[in-house]
Motif scaffolding. Structure first.
Motif, PDB file in Angstrom:
ATOM      1  N   MET A  39       0.861  -1.171   0.000  1.00 25.67           N
ATOM      2  CA  MET A  39       0.000   0.000   0.000  1.00 25.67           C
ATOM      3  C   MET A  39       0.901   1.225   0.000  1.00 25.67           C
ATOM      4  SD  MET A  39      -2.957  -1.023   2.769  1.00 25.67           S
ATOM      5  CE  MET A  39      -2.078  -2.023   3.946  1.00 25.67           C
ATOM      6  N   GLU A  40       0.324   2.353  -0.320  1.00 21.95           N
ATOM      7  CA  GLU A  40       1.071   3.607  -0.250  1.00 21.95           C
ATOM      8  C   GLU A  40       1.172   4.038   1.218  1.00 21.95           C
ATOM      9  OE1 GLU A  40       0.552   8.216  -1.741  1.00 21.95           O
ATOM     10  OE2 GLU A  40      -0.444   6.616  -2.873  1.00 21.95           O
ATOM     11  N   TYR A  41       2.321   4.599   1.589  1.00 24.93           N
ATOM     12  CA  TYR A  41       2.525   5.074   2.959  1.00 24.93           C
ATOM     13  C   TYR A  41       2.791   6.568   2.946  1.00 24.93           C
ATOM     14  CZ  TYR A  41       2.740   0.330   4.735  1.00 24.93           C
ATOM     15  OH  TYR A  41       2.411  -0.956   5.084  1.00 24.93           O
ATOM     16  N   LYS A  42       2.127   7.279   3.842  1.00 23.52           N
ATOM     17  CA  LYS A  42       2.370   8.702   4.072  1.00 23.52           C
ATOM     18  C   LYS A  42       2.815   8.808   5.522  1.00 23.52           C
ATOM     19  CE  LYS A  42       0.385  10.358   0.231  1.00 23.52           C
ATOM     20  NZ  LYS A  42       0.986  11.164  -0.768  1.00 23.52           N
ATOM     21  N   ILE A  43       4.068   9.159   5.720  1.00 22.17           N
ATOM     22  CA  ILE A  43       4.619   9.218   7.069  1.00 22.17           C
ATOM     23  C   ILE A  43       4.773  10.683   7.470  1.00 22.17           C
ATOM     24  CG2 ILE A  43       6.553   8.551   8.530  1.00 22.17           C
ATOM     25  CD1 ILE A  43       6.937   6.171   6.551  1.00 22.17           C
ATOM     26  N   VAL A  44       4.209  11.023   8.632  1.00 21.59           N
ATOM     27  CA  VAL A  44       4.201  12.404   9.112  1.00 21.59           C
ATOM     28  C   VAL A  44       4.968  12.487  10.422  1.00 21.59           C
ATOM     29  CG1 VAL A  44       2.001  12.851   7.959  1.00 21.59           C
ATOM     30  CG2 VAL A  44       1.999  12.159  10.345  1.00 21.59           C
ATOM     31  N   ASP A  45       5.151  13.720  10.924  1.00 26.99           N
ATOM     32  CA  ASP A  45       5.889  13.875  12.177  1.00 26.99           C
ATOM     33  C   ASP A  45       5.090  13.300  13.347  1.00 26.99           C
ATOM     34  OD1 ASP A  45       4.212  15.894  13.423  1.00 26.99           O
ATOM     35  OD2 ASP A  45       5.059  17.315  11.984  1.00 26.99           O
ATOM     36  N   SER A  46       5.730  13.263  14.500  1.00 26.22           N
ATOM     37  CA  SER A  46       5.121  12.616  15.664  1.00 26.22           C
ATOM     38  C   SER A  46       4.367  13.573  16.577  1.00 26.22           C
ATOM     39  CB  SER A  46       6.208  11.899  16.473  1.00 26.22           C
ATOM     40  OG  SER A  46       6.753  10.852  15.716  1.00 26.22           O
ATOM     41  N   ALA A  47       4.144  14.793  16.149  1.00 25.03           N
ATOM     42  CA  ALA A  47       3.400  15.743  16.976  1.00 25.03           C
ATOM     43  C   ALA A  47       1.976  15.224  17.192  1.00 25.03           C
ATOM     44  CB  ALA A  47       3.366  17.116  16.307  1.00 25.03           C
ATOM     45  N   PRO A  48       1.392  15.555  18.336  1.00 25.13           N
ATOM     46  CA  PRO A  48       0.016  15.098  18.589  1.00 25.13           C
ATOM     47  C   PRO A  48      -0.932  15.525  17.461  1.00 25.13           C
ATOM     48  CG  PRO A  48       0.945  16.090  20.560  1.00 25.13           C
ATOM     49  CD  PRO A  48       1.928  16.340  19.444  1.00 25.13           C
ATOM     50  N   GLN A  49      -1.772  14.622  17.063  1.00 21.54           N
ATOM     51  CA  GLN A  49      -2.805  14.829  16.046  1.00 21.54           C
ATOM     52  C   GLN A  49      -2.272  15.040  14.624  1.00 21.54           C
ATOM     53  OE1 GLN A  49      -5.895  14.211  17.150  1.00 21.54           O
ATOM     54  NE2 GLN A  49      -4.928  13.938  19.130  1.00 21.54           N
ATOM     55  N   SER A  50      -0.976  14.861  14.394  1.00 21.39           N
ATOM     56  CA  SER A  50      -0.426  15.061  13.043  1.00 21.39           C
ATOM     57  C   SER A  50      -1.058  14.127  12.021  1.00 21.39           C
ATOM     58  CB  SER A  50       1.092  14.857  13.029  1.00 21.39           C
ATOM     59  OG  SER A  50       1.727  15.898  13.695  1.00 21.39           O
ATOM     60  N   VAL A  51      -1.210  12.862  12.384  1.00 22.07           N
ATOM     61  CA  VAL A  51      -1.809  11.897  11.451  1.00 22.07           C
ATOM     62  C   VAL A  51      -3.256  12.293  11.159  1.00 22.07           C
ATOM     63  CG1 VAL A  51      -2.540   9.491  11.156  1.00 22.07           C
ATOM     64  CG2 VAL A  51      -0.262  10.006  12.063  1.00 22.07           C
ATOM     65  N   ASP A  52      -4.005  12.619  12.214  1.00 21.91           N
ATOM     66  CA  ASP A  52      -5.414  12.994  12.025  1.00 21.91           C
ATOM     67  C   ASP A  52      -5.545  14.217  11.118  1.00 21.91           C
ATOM     68  OD1 ASP A  52      -5.884  10.936  13.762  1.00 21.91           O
ATOM     69  OD2 ASP A  52      -6.583  12.192  15.414  1.00 21.91           O
ATOM     70  N   MET A  53      -4.725  15.224  11.354  1.00 23.35           N
ATOM     71  CA  MET A  53      -4.813  16.454  10.551  1.00 23.35           C
ATOM     72  C   MET A  53      -4.407  16.191   9.096  1.00 23.35           C
ATOM     73  SD  MET A  53      -6.214  18.322  12.667  1.00 23.35           S
ATOM     74  CE  MET A  53      -6.433  19.662  11.544  1.00 23.35           C
ATOM     75  N   THR A  54      -3.421  15.347   8.893  1.00 25.65           N
ATOM     76  CA  THR A  54      -2.998  15.023   7.527  1.00 25.65           C
ATOM     77  C   THR A  54      -4.099  14.248   6.804  1.00 25.65           C
ATOM     78  OG1 THR A  54      -0.703  14.959   8.270  1.00 25.65           O
ATOM     79  CG2 THR A  54      -1.184  13.971   6.133  1.00 25.65           C
ATOM     80  N   ILE A  55      -4.729  13.324   7.512  1.00 25.40           N
ATOM     81  CA  ILE A  55      -5.852  12.590   6.913  1.00 25.40           C
ATOM     82  C   ILE A  55      -6.959  13.572   6.538  1.00 25.40           C
ATOM     83  CG2 ILE A  55      -7.747  10.974   7.405  1.00 25.40           C
ATOM     84  CD1 ILE A  55      -5.672   9.272   8.955  1.00 25.40           C
ATOM     85  N   MET A  56      -7.287  14.481   7.439  1.00 20.82           N
ATOM     86  CA  MET A  56      -8.349  15.457   7.157  1.00 20.82           C
ATOM     87  C   MET A  56      -8.025  16.310   5.931  1.00 20.82           C
ATOM     88  SD  MET A  56     -10.992  15.107   8.841  1.00 20.82           S
ATOM     89  CE  MET A  56     -11.739  16.603   8.244  1.00 20.82           C
ATOM     90  N   ASN A  57      -6.768  16.607   5.717  1.00 20.50           N
ATOM     91  CA  ASN A  57      -6.378  17.397   4.551  1.00 20.50           C
ATOM     92  C   ASN A  57      -6.411  16.593   3.255  1.00 20.50           C
ATOM     93  OD1 ASN A  57      -5.984  19.795   5.971  1.00 20.50           O
ATOM     94  ND2 ASN A  57      -3.887  19.249   6.493  1.00 20.50           N
ATOM     95  N   HIS A  58      -6.407  15.267   3.344  1.00 17.65           N
ATOM     96  CA  HIS A  58      -6.400  14.417   2.150  1.00 17.65           C
ATOM     97  C   HIS A  58      -7.740  13.762   1.838  1.00 17.65           C
ATOM     98  CE1 HIS A  58      -2.030  14.715   2.574  1.00 17.65           C
ATOM     99  NE2 HIS A  58      -1.976  14.374   1.308  1.00 17.65           N
ATOM    100  N   VAL A  59      -8.614  13.651   2.828  1.00 20.33           N
ATOM    101  CA  VAL A  59      -9.852  12.901   2.649  1.00 20.33           C
ATOM    102  C   VAL A  59     -10.782  13.592   1.655  1.00 20.33           C
ATOM    103  CG1 VAL A  59     -11.159  13.932   4.557  1.00 20.33           C
ATOM    104  CG2 VAL A  59     -11.621  11.590   3.878  1.00 20.33           C
ATOM    105  N   LYS A  60     -11.453  12.758   0.869  1.00 22.18           N
ATOM    106  CA  LYS A  60     -12.439  13.243  -0.109  1.00 22.18           C
ATOM    107  C   LYS A  60     -13.762  12.535   0.137  1.00 22.18           C
ATOM    108  CE  LYS A  60      -8.926  13.752  -3.666  1.00 22.18           C
ATOM    109  NZ  LYS A  60      -8.356  13.127  -4.840  1.00 22.18           N
ATOM    110  N   ARG A  61     -14.791  13.109  -0.410  1.00 23.85           N
ATOM    111  CA  ARG A  61     -16.127  12.513  -0.314  1.00 23.85           C
ATOM    112  C   ARG A  61     -16.059  11.062  -0.785  1.00 23.85           C
ATOM    113  NH1 ARG A  61     -20.705  13.322   0.506  1.00 23.85           N
ATOM    114  NH2 ARG A  61     -21.930  15.129   0.107  1.00 23.85           N
ATOM    115  N   ASP A  62     -16.734  10.182  -0.082  1.00 22.21           N
ATOM    116  CA  ASP A  62     -16.855   8.750  -0.374  1.00 22.21           C
ATOM    117  C   ASP A  62     -15.632   7.912  -0.019  1.00 22.21           C
ATOM    118  OD1 ASP A  62     -19.509   8.953  -1.225  1.00 22.21           O
ATOM    119  OD2 ASP A  62     -18.902   9.378  -3.284  1.00 22.21           O
TER     120      ASP A  62
END
Length: 148
Positions: free
Chosen positions: A46-69
């Motif tokens: 699968m494709e991997y997107k690795i972000v920094d370890s700051a709190p909520q970094s993964v959640d915020m990155t997902i929110m910036n990438h997520v699309k309808r459906d």
């Protein structure tokens, strides 16, 4: 089925192999978002997107990438709530499909448990995963895919 993706909140996701198998079977792109501190030991196809370890970094990155459906796999009720508001779908690694009708109650329960712990109390943790959880997750992931 090219219009949506499976996006995984990969910080300790126990169903990566199931997601890999289903995404290949249905020819759907799967992307694992995780922090440097939680990169899985075993890499799946699968494709991997690795972000920094700051709190909520993964959640915020997902929110910036997520699309309808898109289908989001997460244990985090807060993230599930946010992606539902963007028209995405969300499922827990235990196979529970998050619905708009129930998310407020889940968030409220999480808040109450947090208050109990802050006051020095104890709350019950999650039960140990089993094969039924894996079967339920796979069945409901396929259900979400086929509803599109």
């Amino acid at each position: 089925m090219e219009n949506f993706r499976i996006i995984i909140d990969g910080d300790s996701c126990p169903v990566l192999k199931i997601i890999e198998d289903v995404s290949k079977e249905y020819n759907i792109k799967a992307i694992v978002f995780c922090s440097y501190a939680h990169v899985p030991n075993k890499r799946f196809d699968m494709e991997y997107k690795i972000v920094d370890s700051a709190p909520q970094s993964v959640d915020m990155t997902i929110m910036n990438h997520v699309k309808r459906d898109d289908i989001i796999v997460t244990q985090d009720y807060g993230l599930a709530s946010l992606v539902l508001s963007k028209g995405a779908r969300a499922i827990s690694p235990n196979g529970n499909i998050y619905l708009n009708e129930q998310i407020d109650l889940l968030l409220y329960d999480r808040h109450l448990n947090s208050e109990i712990r802050r006051a020095g109390g104890r709350t019950k943790g999650p039960r140990k995963r089993n094969e039924l959880d894996n079967a339920k997750f796979k069945k409901n992931l396929i259900k979400l895919i086929e509803q599109t």
